[in-house]
Design a protein around this motif. Structure first.
Motif, PDB file in Angstrom:
ATOM      1  N   LEU A 258      -9.327   4.940   1.442  1.00 38.13           N
ATOM      2  CA  LEU A 258      -8.356   4.676   0.381  1.00 38.13           C
ATOM      3  C   LEU A 258      -7.275   3.723   0.889  1.00 38.13           C
ATOM      4  CD1 LEU A 258      -7.090   5.226  -2.418  1.00 38.13           C
ATOM      5  CD2 LEU A 258      -5.896   7.172  -1.366  1.00 38.13           C
ATOM      6  N   ILE A 259      -7.063   2.643   0.164  1.00 36.81           N
ATOM      7  CA  ILE A 259      -5.987   1.698   0.479  1.00 36.81           C
ATOM      8  C   ILE A 259      -4.975   1.758  -0.656  1.00 36.81           C
ATOM      9  CG2 ILE A 259      -5.392  -0.719   0.885  1.00 36.81           C
ATOM     10  CD1 ILE A 259      -8.292  -1.130   1.849  1.00 36.81           C
ATOM     11  N   GLU A 260      -3.779   2.225  -0.385  1.00 40.07           N
ATOM     12  CA  GLU A 260      -2.736   2.336  -1.396  1.00 40.07           C
ATOM     13  C   GLU A 260      -1.759   1.175  -1.250  1.00 40.07           C
ATOM     14  OE1 GLU A 260      -1.314   6.325  -2.634  1.00 40.07           O
ATOM     15  OE2 GLU A 260      -2.220   6.996  -0.744  1.00 40.07           O
ATOM     16  N   ALA A 261      -1.734   0.323  -2.258  1.00 43.13           N
ATOM     17  CA  ALA A 261      -0.816  -0.823  -2.228  1.00 43.13           C
ATOM     18  C   ALA A 261       0.611  -0.333  -2.422  1.00 43.13           C
ATOM     19  CB  ALA A 261      -1.185  -1.813  -3.321  1.00 43.13           C
ATOM     20  N   ARG A 262       1.521  -0.883  -1.662  1.00 42.37           N
ATOM     21  CA  ARG A 262       2.917  -0.491  -1.774  1.00 42.37           C
ATOM     22  C   ARG A 262       3.599  -1.251  -2.911  1.00 42.37           C
ATOM     23  NH1 ARG A 262       4.632  -1.798   4.239  1.00 42.37           N
ATOM     24  NH2 ARG A 262       3.317  -3.567   3.682  1.00 42.37           N
ATOM     25  N   PRO A 263       4.679  -0.670  -3.447  1.00 47.53           N
ATOM     26  CA  PRO A 263       5.424  -1.369  -4.503  1.00 47.53           C
ATOM     27  C   PRO A 263       5.863  -2.763  -4.043  1.00 47.53           C
ATOM     28  CG  PRO A 263       6.187   0.884  -4.277  1.00 47.53           C
ATOM     29  CD  PRO A 263       5.254   0.646  -3.137  1.00 47.53           C
ATOM     30  N   PHE A 264       5.855  -3.693  -4.949  1.00 49.06           N
ATOM     31  CA  PHE A 264       6.320  -5.063  -4.719  1.00 49.06           C
ATOM     32  C   PHE A 264       5.426  -5.836  -3.744  1.00 49.06           C
ATOM     33  CE2 PHE A 264       9.953  -2.231  -5.376  1.00 49.06           C
ATOM     34  CZ  PHE A 264      10.370  -2.686  -6.611  1.00 49.06           C
ATOM     35  N   GLU A 265       4.208  -5.330  -3.506  1.00 45.76           N
ATOM     36  CA  GLU A 265       3.305  -6.003  -2.590  1.00 45.76           C
ATOM     37  C   GLU A 265       2.534  -7.136  -3.265  1.00 45.76           C
ATOM     38  OE1 GLU A 265      -0.413  -4.422   0.039  1.00 45.76           O
ATOM     39  OE2 GLU A 265       1.429  -3.279   0.234  1.00 45.76           O
ATOM     40  N   ASN A 266       2.541  -7.163  -4.575  1.00 44.70           N
ATOM     41  CA  ASN A 266       1.808  -8.204  -5.298  1.00 44.70           C
ATOM     42  C   ASN A 266       2.625  -9.501  -5.293  1.00 44.70           C
ATOM     43  OD1 ASN A 266       0.397  -9.844  -7.093  1.00 44.70           O
ATOM     44  ND2 ASN A 266      -0.215  -8.109  -8.359  1.00 44.70           N
ATOM     45  N   ARG A 267       2.496 -10.243  -4.229  1.00 44.77           N
ATOM     46  CA  ARG A 267       3.290 -11.457  -4.049  1.00 44.77           C
ATOM     47  C   ARG A 267       2.906 -12.550  -5.051  1.00 44.77           C
ATOM     48  NH1 ARG A 267      -0.484 -11.208  -0.041  1.00 44.77           N
ATOM     49  NH2 ARG A 267      -1.790 -13.047   0.319  1.00 44.77           N
ATOM     50  N   HIS A 268       1.667 -12.487  -5.580  1.00 41.03           N
ATOM     51  CA  HIS A 268       1.231 -13.503  -6.538  1.00 41.03           C
ATOM     52  C   HIS A 268       2.034 -13.391  -7.839  1.00 41.03           C
ATOM     53  CE1 HIS A 268      -2.108 -14.439  -3.878  1.00 41.03           C
ATOM     54  NE2 HIS A 268      -2.377 -13.142  -3.821  1.00 41.03           N
ATOM     55  N   ILE A 269       2.233 -12.157  -8.314  1.00 43.49           N
ATOM     56  CA  ILE A 269       3.036 -11.962  -9.526  1.00 43.49           C
ATOM     57  C   ILE A 269       4.500 -12.270  -9.248  1.00 43.49           C
ATOM     58  CG2 ILE A 269       3.968 -10.182 -11.065  1.00 43.49           C
ATOM     59  CD1 ILE A 269       1.259  -8.940 -11.233  1.00 43.49           C
ATOM     60  N   LEU A 270       5.016 -11.787  -8.119  1.00 43.72           N
ATOM     61  CA  LEU A 270       6.438 -11.974  -7.818  1.00 43.72           C
ATOM     62  C   LEU A 270       6.777 -13.442  -7.587  1.00 43.72           C
ATOM     63  CD1 LEU A 270       7.093  -8.884  -5.524  1.00 43.72           C
ATOM     64  CD2 LEU A 270       7.790  -9.219  -7.893  1.00 43.72           C
ATOM     65  N   LYS A 271       5.814 -14.223  -7.129  1.00 39.81           N
ATOM     66  CA  LYS A 271       6.069 -15.653  -6.931  1.00 39.81           C
ATOM     67  C   LYS A 271       6.305 -16.336  -8.274  1.00 39.81           C
ATOM     68  CE  LYS A 271       4.109 -19.802  -4.787  1.00 39.81           C
ATOM     69  NZ  LYS A 271       2.952 -20.351  -4.010  1.00 39.81           N
ATOM     70  N   ARG A 272       5.525 -15.925  -9.276  1.00 44.62           N
ATOM     71  CA  ARG A 272       5.680 -16.507 -10.616  1.00 44.62           C
ATOM     72  C   ARG A 272       6.832 -15.874 -11.385  1.00 44.62           C
ATOM     73  NH1 ARG A 272       0.030 -15.702 -10.605  1.00 44.62           N
ATOM     74  NH2 ARG A 272       0.299 -13.947 -12.038  1.00 44.62           N
ATOM     75  N   THR A 273       7.005 -14.547 -11.219  1.00 41.86           N
ATOM     76  CA  THR A 273       8.019 -13.810 -11.974  1.00 41.86           C
ATOM     77  C   THR A 273       8.785 -12.906 -11.011  1.00 41.86           C
ATOM     78  OG1 THR A 273       6.410 -13.756 -13.793  1.00 41.86           O
ATOM     79  CG2 THR A 273       8.401 -12.429 -14.060  1.00 41.86           C
ATOM     80  N   PRO A 274       9.821 -13.415 -10.354  1.00 40.75           N
ATOM     81  CA  PRO A 274      10.542 -12.631  -9.341  1.00 40.75           C
ATOM     82  C   PRO A 274      11.133 -11.326  -9.872  1.00 40.75           C
ATOM     83  CG  PRO A 274      11.098 -14.954  -9.174  1.00 40.75           C
ATOM     84  CD  PRO A 274      10.311 -14.801 -10.431  1.00 40.75           C
ATOM     85  N   ASP A 275      11.515 -11.298 -11.156  1.00 37.44           N
ATOM     86  CA  ASP A 275      12.127 -10.090 -11.707  1.00 37.44           C
ATOM     87  C   ASP A 275      11.120  -9.229 -12.473  1.00 37.44           C
ATOM     88  OD1 ASP A 275      11.741 -11.861 -13.778  1.00 37.44           O
ATOM     89  OD2 ASP A 275      13.636 -11.408 -14.791  1.00 37.44           O
ATOM     90  N   PHE A 276       9.827  -9.348 -12.118  1.00 37.06           N
ATOM     91  CA  PHE A 276       8.767  -8.663 -12.842  1.00 37.06           C
ATOM     92  C   PHE A 276       9.026  -7.155 -12.936  1.00 37.06           C
ATOM     93  CE2 PHE A 276       4.557  -6.524 -12.693  1.00 37.06           C
ATOM     94  CZ  PHE A 276       4.047  -6.976 -13.898  1.00 37.06           C
ATOM     95  N   TYR A 277       9.317  -6.510 -11.815  1.00 38.91           N
ATOM     96  CA  TYR A 277       9.515  -5.054 -11.808  1.00 38.91           C
ATOM     97  C   TYR A 277      10.792  -4.654 -12.534  1.00 38.91           C
ATOM     98  CZ  TYR A 277       5.631  -4.628  -8.532  1.00 38.91           C
ATOM     99  OH  TYR A 277       4.380  -4.666  -7.959  1.00 38.91           O
TER     100      TYR A 277
END
Length: 364
Positions: free
Chosen positions: A114-133
């Motif tokens: 099991l690989i559990e991604a940590r919060p804010f690890e999706n750098r592809h989304i954050l690069k386009r939308t920094p305030d996504f979360y």
């Protein structure tokens, strides 16, 4: 959806990697030119159809929306005699303590990882939308945000359904604004026939009144509405249960057909019916109401007049059935109708929640 999203994304990736392929659109199959691997794009709605397939590998999207039997069926098909490595994988957003959590997290089977991604690890989304979360915090209530955005395992299907409601914070004195339209939403039920009257002032919704009539009909509810709001001149928008478009009452016509005729005879009310072709899922509707009561930023954008006693009772008393994700509609026949009507209104007036990875599809 499989053809229009998953397959499109896969082929785009192949093009970026300069990996040639051919597509058979009639069978949703892609054959890779290098190596000759054949990839089948299939839904798991009817997983028994995969019985005769020999697989070298498989991948499942949104695993929490798939039955455990489907996963087991795929595991059993990992038997391609030409494959040197056999493996399967699944990706998902947590959905409480379901079979996926049990099988991969709580009681892992040997050979699983099991690989559990940590919060804010999706750098592809954050690069386009920094305030996504941060944006999602305004749309989700705190628990739903913890699950959907941060990937926490929570039991969101136990206890009170509307757990973000607090009488002290949400109930007060709220009068009708004569300059704003009334938002009138129905849940069609013979006994009691229930509807709720609201107004939206900027981004805040106020529940101002409720009409709950025992052993009633659509004409009787309309007559009661005229008695209370016949002089309102800022307009009326009607929302509600989509089933009212085809169900019949004592009038011999559909409920919404009658309501349209009702407004046609009272043009001064400026009534318009705005009903969706189908209802949102119960889960989505409940999450939206909870987010309006209190989102992850602590903002409250839904308030109730203290005269709406049945609505308050819904918020405080509607619960899930034990060990189930189903709303308990059997414990008290008076409950759930007004909160359902409010959920339909919010879904139409405000719109559905944003999504973090979750999609209504099951993919191999």
């Amino acid at each position: 959806m499989l053809r229009d999203s998953t397959l499109v994304s896969f082929l785009r990736l192949c093009d970026e990697l300069d990996s040639p392929y051919s597509v058979n659109k009639s069978t949703n199959t892609v054959t890779m030119k290098w190596g000759g691997s054949r990839i089948l794009f299939r839904s798991l709605d009817a997983y028994e159809r995969l019985r005769g397939t020999n697989l070298a590998w498989f991948g499942v999207d949104e695993l929490t929306y798939v039955k455990e039997e489907a996963w087991l069926r795929l595991e059993a098909r990992l038997r391609d005699p030409d494959a040197t490595d056999l493996c399967g994988f699944g990706v998902w957003t947590p959905k409480g303590f379901d079979w996926v959590a049990r099988r991969f997290r709580e009681e892992p089977i040997q050979g699983y990882e099991l690989i559990e991604a940590r919060p804010f690890e999706n750098r592809h989304i954050l690069k386009r939308t920094p305030d996504f979360y941060e944006r999602l915090k305004a749309s989700y209530d705190e628990n739903f945000y913890q699950q959907e955005a941060l990937g926490k395992y929570l039991n969101l299907q136990a206890g009170r359904v509307y757990y973000t409601f607090e009488r002290k914070e949400h109930v007060g004195e709220h009068a009708v604004d004569p300059a704003e339209p009334l938002l009138w939403s129905w849940d069609f039920n013979i006994n009691p026939m229930s509807s709720v009257i609201c107004q939206r002032i900027r981004d805040v919704v106020y529940v101002l009144d409720e009409i709950v009539l025992q052993t009633s009909s659509t004409p009787e509810v309309c007559a009661e509405f005229v008695e209370r709001y016949g002089e309102h001149r800022a307009g009326v928008k009607v929302y509600g249960d989509a089933s009212g478009s085809h169900s019949s009452t004592v009038t011999g016509t559909s409920d919404y057909q009658y309501i349209r005729k009702f407004f046609a005879g009272r043009r001064s009310l400026k009534g318009v019916v705005r009903v969706a072709a189908s209802n949102p899922s119960v889960r989505d509707r409940i999450n939206l109401v909870n987010a309006r009561l209190k989102n992850a930023n602590g903002e409250r954008r839904l308030f109730v007049d203290r005269g709406c006693r049945q609505m308050v009772k819904d918020f405080e008393e509607v619960c899930y059935k034990p060990d189930s994700g189903q709303v308990d509609k059997d414990r008290d026949s008076k409950r759930t109708h007004l909160s359902d009507a409010l959920g339909y209104l919010l879904w139409q007036e405000i719109g559905g929640l944003g999504r973090v990875g979750e999609r209504a599809r099951r993919v191999v």
